[in-house]
Design a protein around this motif. Sequence first.
Motif, short mmCIF file in Angstrom:
data_model
loop_
_atom_site.label_atom_id
_atom_site.label_comp_id
_atom_site.label_asym_id
_atom_site.label_seq_id
_atom_site.Cartn_x
_atom_site.Cartn_y
_atom_site.Cartn_z
N ARG A 5 -6.65 8.97 10.48
CA ARG A 5 -6.89 7.99 9.40
C ARG A 5 -7.26 8.68 8.11
O ARG A 5 -6.76 8.34 7.04
CB ARG A 5 -8.06 7.09 9.80
CG ARG A 5 -7.67 6.14 10.86
CD ARG A 5 -8.35 4.81 10.63
NE ARG A 5 -7.77 3.88 11.56
CZ ARG A 5 -8.44 3.26 12.50
NH1 ARG A 5 -9.73 3.45 12.61
NH2 ARG A 5 -7.83 2.44 13.31
N GLU A 54 0.80 -1.21 0.00
CA GLU A 54 0.00 0.00 0.00
C GLU A 54 0.84 1.27 0.00
O GLU A 54 0.59 2.20 -0.75
CB GLU A 54 -0.86 -0.01 1.25
CG GLU A 54 -2.26 0.44 1.02
CD GLU A 54 -3.10 0.00 2.21
OE1 GLU A 54 -3.16 0.76 3.16
OE2 GLU A 54 -3.64 -1.12 2.18
N ASN A 55 1.83 1.30 0.84
CA ASN A 55 2.56 2.55 1.04
C ASN A 55 3.95 2.57 0.43
O ASN A 55 4.74 3.44 0.75
CB ASN A 55 2.68 2.85 2.54
CG ASN A 55 1.34 3.21 3.13
OD1 ASN A 55 0.56 3.91 2.51
ND2 ASN A 55 1.05 2.69 4.31
N LYS A 96 -0.34 13.07 5.46
CA LYS A 96 -0.70 12.43 4.20
C LYS A 96 0.27 11.29 3.89
O LYS A 96 1.49 11.49 3.87
CB LYS A 96 -0.66 13.47 3.09
CG LYS A 96 -1.57 13.13 1.95
CD LYS A 96 -1.63 14.28 0.96
CE LYS A 96 -2.22 13.77 -0.35
NZ LYS A 96 -2.22 14.81 -1.36
N ASN A 153 -9.58 0.43 6.16
CA ASN A 153 -9.47 0.45 4.71
C ASN A 153 -10.75 0.03 4.00
O ASN A 153 -10.85 0.18 2.79
CB ASN A 153 -8.34 -0.48 4.26
CG ASN A 153 -7.01 0.06 4.65
OD1 ASN A 153 -6.79 1.27 4.62
ND2 ASN A 153 -6.12 -0.82 5.06
N SER A 180 -4.28 10.45 6.63
CA SER A 180 -3.30 9.57 6.00
C SER A 180 -3.71 9.25 4.57
O SER A 180 -2.89 8.92 3.73
CB SER A 180 -3.14 8.29 6.81
OG SER A 180 -4.24 7.44 6.58
N LYS A 181 -5.00 9.37 4.31
CA LYS A 181 -5.45 9.15 2.93
C LYS A 181 -5.63 10.46 2.20
O LYS A 181 -6.23 10.50 1.13
CB LYS A 181 -6.77 8.38 2.94
CG LYS A 181 -6.62 6.95 3.39
CD LYS A 181 -7.97 6.28 3.44
CE LYS A 181 -7.96 5.14 4.43
NZ LYS A 181 -9.22 5.05 5.16
N ARG A 241 -7.39 13.01 3.16
CA ARG A 241 -8.68 13.67 3.32
C ARG A 241 -8.71 14.41 4.65
O ARG A 241 -7.93 14.13 5.55
CB ARG A 241 -9.80 12.62 3.26
CG ARG A 241 -10.01 12.12 1.86
CD ARG A 241 -11.14 11.13 1.78
NE ARG A 241 -10.74 9.83 2.33
CZ ARG A 241 -11.59 8.85 2.56
NH1 ARG A 241 -12.86 9.02 2.35
NH2 ARG A 241 -11.15 7.70 3.04
N THR A 301 -4.72 18.16 6.92
CA THR A 301 -4.01 16.89 7.13
C THR A 301 -2.74 17.10 7.94
O THR A 301 -1.87 16.24 7.95
CB THR A 301 -3.65 16.25 5.77
OG1 THR A 301 -2.78 17.13 5.07
CG2 THR A 301 -4.87 15.99 4.94
#
Lengths: 657, 663
Positions: B449, A360-361, B401, B526, B452-453, B455, B379
């Motif tokens: 969370r 994923e990362n 992020k 996720n 990290s995406k 948003r 973020t």
Amino acid sequence: MGESNEDIDQMFSNLLGEMDLLTQSLGVDTLPPPDPKPPRAEFNYSVGFKDLNESLNALEDQDLDALMADLVADISEAEQRTIQAQKESSQNQHHPASPEMPDFSGAGALGYGANVVAVSVSHYENDLPPPPADPMVDLPLPPPPPEPLSQEEEAAQAKADKIKLALEKLKEAKVKKLVVKVHMNDNSTKSLMVDERQLTRDVLDNLFEKTHCDCNVDWCLYEIYTELQIERIFEDHENVVEVLSDWTRDTENKVLFLEKEEKYAVFKNPQNFYLDNKGKKEGKETNEKMNAKNKESLLEESFCGSSIIVPELEGALYLKEDGKKSWKRRYFLLRASGIYYVPKGKTKTSRDLACFIQFENVNIYYGIQCKMRYKAPTDYCFVLKHPQIQKESQYIKYLCCDNARTLNQWVMGIRIAKYGKTLYDNYQRAVARAGLASRWTNLGPASSAPPTTGLKAGTTQANGQIPQAVHSVSAVLEEAQRHAETAKDKKPALGNHEPGAPRAHQLPKSSLPPPPPVRRSSDVCGSPATVPRAKGRSGGFPAAPDDSLPPPPPPPPLEEDELPPPPPDFNDGPPDFVPPPPPSFAGDAGSQLPPPPPPPPAPAPEAPKPPPVGVKRPPAPPKRKENPGPPGGGGSGEQDFMSDLMKALQKKRGNMS
Amino acid sequence: MAGMKTATGDYIDSSWELQVFVGEEDPEAESVTLRVTGESHIGGVLLKIVEEIKRKQDWSDHAIWWEQKRQWLLQTHWTLDKYGILADARLFFGPQHRPIILRLPNRRALRLRASFSQPLFQAVAAICRLLSIRHPEELSLLRAPEKKEKKKKDKEPEEELYDLTKVVLAGGVAPALFRGMPAHFSDSAQTEACYHMLSRPQPPPDPALLQRLPRPSSLLDKTQLHSRWLDSSRCLMQQGITAGDMLWLRFKYYSFFDLDPKTDPVRLTQLYEQARWDLLLEETDCTEEEMMVFAALQYHINKLSQSGEVGEPTGTDPGLDDLDAALNNLEVKLEGSASTDVLDNLTTIPELKDYLRIFRPRKLTLKGYRQHWVVFKETTLSYYKSQDEAPGDPIQQLNLKGCEVVPDVNVSGQKFCIKLLVPSPEGMSEVYLRCQDEKQYAHWMAGCRLASKGRTMADSSYPSEVQAILAFLSLQRTGGGGSGGHPQGPDAAVEGLNPYGLVAPRFQRKFKAKQLTPRILEAHQNVAQLSLSEAQLRFIQAWQSLPDFGISYVVVRFKGSRKDEILGIANNRLIRIDLAVGDVVKTWRFSNMRQWNVNWDIRQVAIEFDEHINVAFSCISASCRIVHEYIGGYIFLSTRERARGEELDEDLFLQLTGGHEAF
């Protein structure tokens, strides 16, 4: 240095200011733009990095010229578009809706704005010799359908267009852009402007325009971390600006434009990745010679099912220990969920495996000269790291393979696990692009008989009922594939031909049912699994982003005077330019209009079938020589999705207005 | 006609007496005796029987079963001679459709009427039509395993048995939808409940039950199941099934065509259930990380189905609504990605500001957590010595992020930490945030969370994320805290969820519930945005991408080999596996296969592949018919095409899978 920097900036902002003025002049008489002219400050033309600034300074004159050309092109594009805006009429019915969903154009996913811009830019580039009447034109930009409209309608349209244009300009003003210096394989560099909405694919297309290369699928953007000595291929769907934003200001990283056959190796020879016998008896020779039909079915099976299949890959690799220059040999396995290793004293059954890393990362890179730098056992290393990490760190994982073959298998396997179907989609777009290019270059001189209908047509035969566009697409795919293979030898691609020809040739064949999966003596191989890749995704490429545009209408009747002139691309072509055959080629892959004029003999539903299976056939005798294949049904479910989408869009528009 | 007599009562034609028992195969059944000749047609005989019985009843489903020959006499225009029936034939006049109890993939039992006279393939197709499962060719029936009698039966609580025996399906077309379900389910509350059972995922099983159910401990055990498949080309009656028997309905061929959540709720759910049980009972192995994802998906699916958010709206045109939703979604995503737009609505972005304790592990430092004023905006996380210094420069600023967020929570110990692994050009920096209580933790965690995406907390999913975290914490309190590691605590099942019900038993042994919960929660982040059907689909896809997925194992002995080996049959290949070690010895792909033959006498399957590779083996754990049917079935399935839609080429299937009865 600072001074010249300012100079250039000044120059740019002047230019861009001009663009703004132009834009504004469009809107001024009919409507006040929703927002007055954006303040200069908002014009976020950022030259992101110090090194880029420097590189700007270091630019050769010609580079600067080219850059200017870009910008000028932008302007002239704006001009052209005002003209075009008058002409485009029915195509633009969706424009009133655009203010509410500005980001459609931005993402390029639906391809309203971004792609159109990109394409038209290429046409009005003044300084570059006009690309040989780029076939791209009829792909994404269906010629505007100049249906006679009443005056008011026209006026309304024009107004709507202007609103849209103004909005687009406004938005564009906020778009972050980078000037990127791209190193070519002849050690020259080119500077490109890349805006934050552009994907690698767009940038590549841009580079194709500039370099007149053969556009084959192996061309890629390639990033090199000079300091870490790692490098990797940009995936076609990656956002370039986003990737570059992870670089530090003083970075020595480079972007290259070059051919890498590793890029899509798996799609050219899937057997090397999926059917490798782990070197049991170096059966490479037989592997290499898999026929196209089997390759196709293997790809179909691996990438087009309800979930993709990650190649089974396992074996001992060397792992660099954290912070040390020592390497430890461990047994690693690749799974869709990550890389695992077998802990000491355990077996390699799923339950014993320990997770080494998930994807994923992290991105995957090739390690360069690890042998020297890190005392790696071999030079076949790959590296996993978070894209943001730019310096040496314990969080970078180095793995070392025994040979180049394993290295390539692992890197490709990891890319498949990480990106999944996207990778395949990228490939298909690349192939379509390459196919167009090669088709064009070969269109003029020889439209010889298609040499390959025999075997390769077999690959598409299972879908006799899918609309023809699909066929032509897969024809392009094949053609391009061939081209890609031959291109290396600098031979002109064989078997590029009139687009109509192969289709006419293929169709009768393709409407036959697949060879029956015969239980006894006949050839089972491949046939069942050869359902062409077009299944379920015929609308997905290559015109994918443009699917939502109205389908290309029949070419405009030119003799009527009050009709707007045909689209500029027909006009502006060099005089000797033979207009491409009606845009029946790939542009309509996703459209839902009935296929354009040259109707294939398509006997699809009533095709001569093998004698239907008798209903009262007595219990199957043990000695069957041939079984009739499943009958090809009629009707296509393929278009449904697209028409649904259109419906939904229309509905949406209805709601908004 | 038959039975002409003289005045004295002597028969003068060649007629004879035929006794027919009425009812199912029951020796004490009533019988009728008819006078027939060899030329009598079956149809005429049927008519006579009905006349003879003198009972008003719908006899249309009845037919004659010939016990000795194990055969239905279905050709009404055939004569008795043609069938070869003589006076000694034991014939039963009974219904062709009889009730059976089906054990569905979700392990619930359902009673329905199945055809005992059609080939199983058709019977299954009819069952699937009744249950509204598309693509019945992928399913088949197995015999239920023999019950072990050692346990006292009465201990088992009586399970709920759904009944569909009274439902009659109009022939031909696919049933129309009514009130969001196929019309034949909406007749009564009972059938409606049955449809819900079919189309909605079941709650997680009791962990104790999981422990108790048999699990395969070796490859050999995994071969057991496959010996029980019924023969597709023969009818149930011929295979010794009697009315009221329990049979299992399962997806047999792991090649799922055109899974469509919109038209396939039952199929999708049942497939999900089969996948879930497959993993929980360790039929298919997976790694720890994968199990956590599966557990998270199960948790999510269960949560959605409990809360009644069944995803698909039953509105006028679900297709369009979905598209609209998808488009909306797309817009939201696009908006989210353009940071400039986010700037524009700066005012609407919520921030978090609070005193938190922060710990940054460094080498050679003994410092522990320190109190800081932390501001979380968009973020970015910034921290200051105190609130007063907040307008100035922060001590440090972290853009979350792309970072990794790991919960470090112990509810009973009142420890609520968030571990952040923040990427930077130099590497990853580790930061721990310690919150005071669950509420604070949930808000910050949810923010981290999303960040990290990429948003912000303005994202619409923020509140639900907070709720999910709180819910999971409470789950942890009940699940792991109290009962001291014993999952079977009675309270566990009552309140919330027991994480042990979501994972295979070997993880129950390996982890305590309180260790398991945060890992499931971590994986859950996720998938938290998925709708019910999306989550089910994701579960199935993850299951499909397991290396061991979809392999049916059979013990075989290869020609020329002295030891037993395992043959794995997957949808695209055959695998020769070492029985003792479990290593793959050799793989053959169907695409290279030229032909296969079965020698029914010596029970040997011979296969020829390209390049003159020949393989032959005899089947040991299952009959070679099952292996033959598997191979033929997969070949058949690979010929399916989307355009053909629902129609089934049954003849082709039977050709590919049948054939042995000719011998």
